[in-house]
Write a protein that holds these residues in place. Structure first.
Motif: not given
Length: 116
Positions: A10-21, A70-73, A52-56, A25-32
């Motif tokens: 439908g004209g949209k491109s959706k992407f996903s990836t897995t990020i592993k820490n 560029t993605f910043t964690l 732990r894996d996170i699916r982005l 252990t980290s807290t207050h993680v933000t992704i921009t």
């Protein structure tokens, strides 16, 4: 980052990836990102445990994937220090195929002592 994949509909491109820490252990993680995205999930992770894996998942605005982004964690590490990791995501596209991406670390674990 591992396992970058995508879908186009439908004209949209959706992407996903897995990020592993792979650190502590980290807290207050933000992704921009430095580009405007239609959506990105998750954009915040309250607690991210070691190994732990996170699916982005992210969708580019108007379906168009830029040549690079560029993605910043940003996070607080196990000792209460503020940290930041940056990654460049570079589009590769061959012979009219749908794009795929390579992820290249820029800066990893730049940690600043927490202010008192």
């Amino acid at each position: 980052f591992h396992g970058v994949g995508g879908s186009h509909s439908g004209g949209k491109s959706k992407f996903s990836t897995t990020i592993k820490n792979t650190g502590s252990t980290s807290t207050h993680v933000t992704i921009t990102s430095n580009i405007v995205l239609e959506s990105m999930r998750p954009s915040e992770i309250p607690v991210w445990e070691t190994n732990r894996d996170i699916r982005l998942e992210f969708v580019f605005e108007n379906g168009g994937a830029p040549e690079e982004a560029t993605f910043t964690l940003s996070y607080t590490d196990a000792f209460g220090n503020l940290g930041k990791s940056e990654y460049k995501v570079v589009k590769k596209q061959e012979n009219g195929q749908h794009p795929s991406f390579n992820v290249v670390p820029i800066k990893i674990r730049t940690v600043n002592k927490k202010s008192k």
